[in-house]
Design a protein around this motif. Structure first.
Motif, PDB file in Angstrom:
ATOM      1  N   UNK A  21      43.194  29.050  41.200  1.00 44.09           N
ATOM      2  CA  UNK A  21      42.432  28.786  42.189  1.00 44.09           C
ATOM      3  C   UNK A  21      42.853  28.788  43.715  1.00 44.09           C
ATOM      4  N   UNK A  22      44.323  29.777  43.472  1.00 43.70           N
ATOM      5  CA  UNK A  22      44.725  30.470  45.135  1.00 43.70           C
ATOM      6  C   UNK A  22      44.149  31.458  45.267  1.00 43.70           C
ATOM      7  N   UNK A  23      43.893  32.298  44.256  1.00 40.50           N
ATOM      8  CA  UNK A  23      43.891  34.203  44.480  1.00 40.50           C
ATOM      9  C   UNK A  23      43.251  34.443  43.239  1.00 40.50           C
ATOM     10  N   UNK A  24      41.490  33.813  43.587  1.00 41.02           N
ATOM     11  CA  UNK A  24      40.869  34.435  42.234  1.00 41.02           C
ATOM     12  C   UNK A  24      41.061  36.221  41.959  1.00 41.02           C
ATOM     13  N   UNK A  25      41.668  36.746  42.578  1.00 40.56           N
ATOM     14  CA  UNK A  25      41.674  37.838  42.079  1.00 40.56           C
ATOM     15  C   UNK A  25      42.518  38.502  40.946  1.00 40.56           C
ATOM     16  N   UNK A  26      43.576  37.463  40.349  1.00 40.93           N
ATOM     17  CA  UNK A  26      43.967  37.543  40.102  1.00 40.93           C
ATOM     18  C   UNK A  26      43.747  36.832  38.243  1.00 40.93           C
ATOM     19  N   UNK A  27      42.498  35.983  38.296  1.00 41.39           N
ATOM     20  CA  UNK A  27      42.187  35.841  36.716  1.00 41.39           C
ATOM     21  C   UNK A  27      41.903  36.862  35.758  1.00 41.39           C
ATOM     22  N   UNK A  28      41.704  37.875  36.138  1.00 45.10           N
ATOM     23  CA  UNK A  28      41.952  38.725  35.026  1.00 45.10           C
ATOM     24  C   UNK A  28      43.192  38.870  34.059  1.00 45.10           C
ATOM     25  N   UNK A  29      44.120  38.605  35.193  1.00 45.16           N
ATOM     26  CA  UNK A  29      45.666  39.040  34.466  1.00 45.16           C
ATOM     27  C   UNK A  29      46.290  37.568  33.995  1.00 45.16           C
ATOM     28  N   UNK A  30      45.411  36.562  34.259  1.00 51.97           N
ATOM     29  CA  UNK A  30      45.447  35.360  34.198  1.00 51.97           C
ATOM     30  C   UNK A  30      45.630  35.030  32.518  1.00 51.97           C
ATOM     31  N   UNK A  31      44.411  35.333  32.383  1.00 50.61           N
ATOM     32  CA  UNK A  31      43.892  34.950  31.151  1.00 50.61           C
ATOM     33  C   UNK A  31      44.595  36.306  30.389  1.00 50.61           C
ATOM     34  N   UNK A  32      44.504  37.721  31.003  1.00 46.24           N
ATOM     35  CA  UNK A  32      45.212  38.088  29.355  1.00 46.24           C
ATOM     36  C   UNK A  32      47.344  37.963  29.177  1.00 46.24           C
ATOM     37  N   UNK A  33      47.732  37.108  30.281  1.00 48.05           N
ATOM     38  CA  UNK A  33      48.904  36.453  30.466  1.00 48.05           C
ATOM     39  C   UNK A  33      49.371  35.308  28.859  1.00 48.05           C
ATOM     40  N   UNK A  34      47.458  34.401  29.566  1.00 51.43           N
ATOM     41  CA  UNK A  34      47.458  32.992  28.473  1.00 51.43           C
ATOM     42  C   UNK A  34      47.405  33.585  27.315  1.00 51.43           C
ATOM     43  N   UNK A  35      46.888  34.750  26.863  1.00 52.50           N
ATOM     44  CA  UNK A  35      46.208  34.940  25.698  1.00 52.50           C
ATOM     45  C   UNK A  35      47.698  35.575  25.114  1.00 52.50           C
TER      46      UNK A  35
END
Length: 86
Positions: free
Chosen positions: A25-39
């Motif tokens: 939410x704060x930094x939308x550019x990290x969406x892909x990394x956050x999804x990979x990390x969550x998985x």
């Protein structure tokens, strides 16, 4: 006792996934990394909840080394100014 450990693992994974969502939410550019990390966290939590001890040990070792290497990567990226918002 084992049931408490399983609940703690699930609660910890949920907490870190929530932190990743807040960072996105704060930094939308990290969406892909956050999804990979969550998985990856979800997969490792699933392995940790397995009843086979060798599988649990392997998952723990993967998690520990991933945390160490990601912390080093964070330090390197911060040192070179690639992570400007910190």
């Amino acid at each position: 006792m084992n049931n408490l450990i399983e609940k703690a693992v699930v609660a910890g994974v949920a907490f870190y996934i929530l932190l990743m969502a807040l960072e996105v939410i704060s930094h939308p550019a990290i969406l892909a990394g956050a999804v990979i990390g969550a998985v990856l966290l979800g997969i490792l939590a699933g392995v940790f909840l397995s009843s086979r001890e060798h599988t649990v040990h392997t998952g723990e070792m993967i998690l520990i080394w991933a945390m160490i290497l990601l912390f080093v990567l964070y330090g390197v990226l911060y040192w070179f100014g690639v992570i400007p918002w910190i």
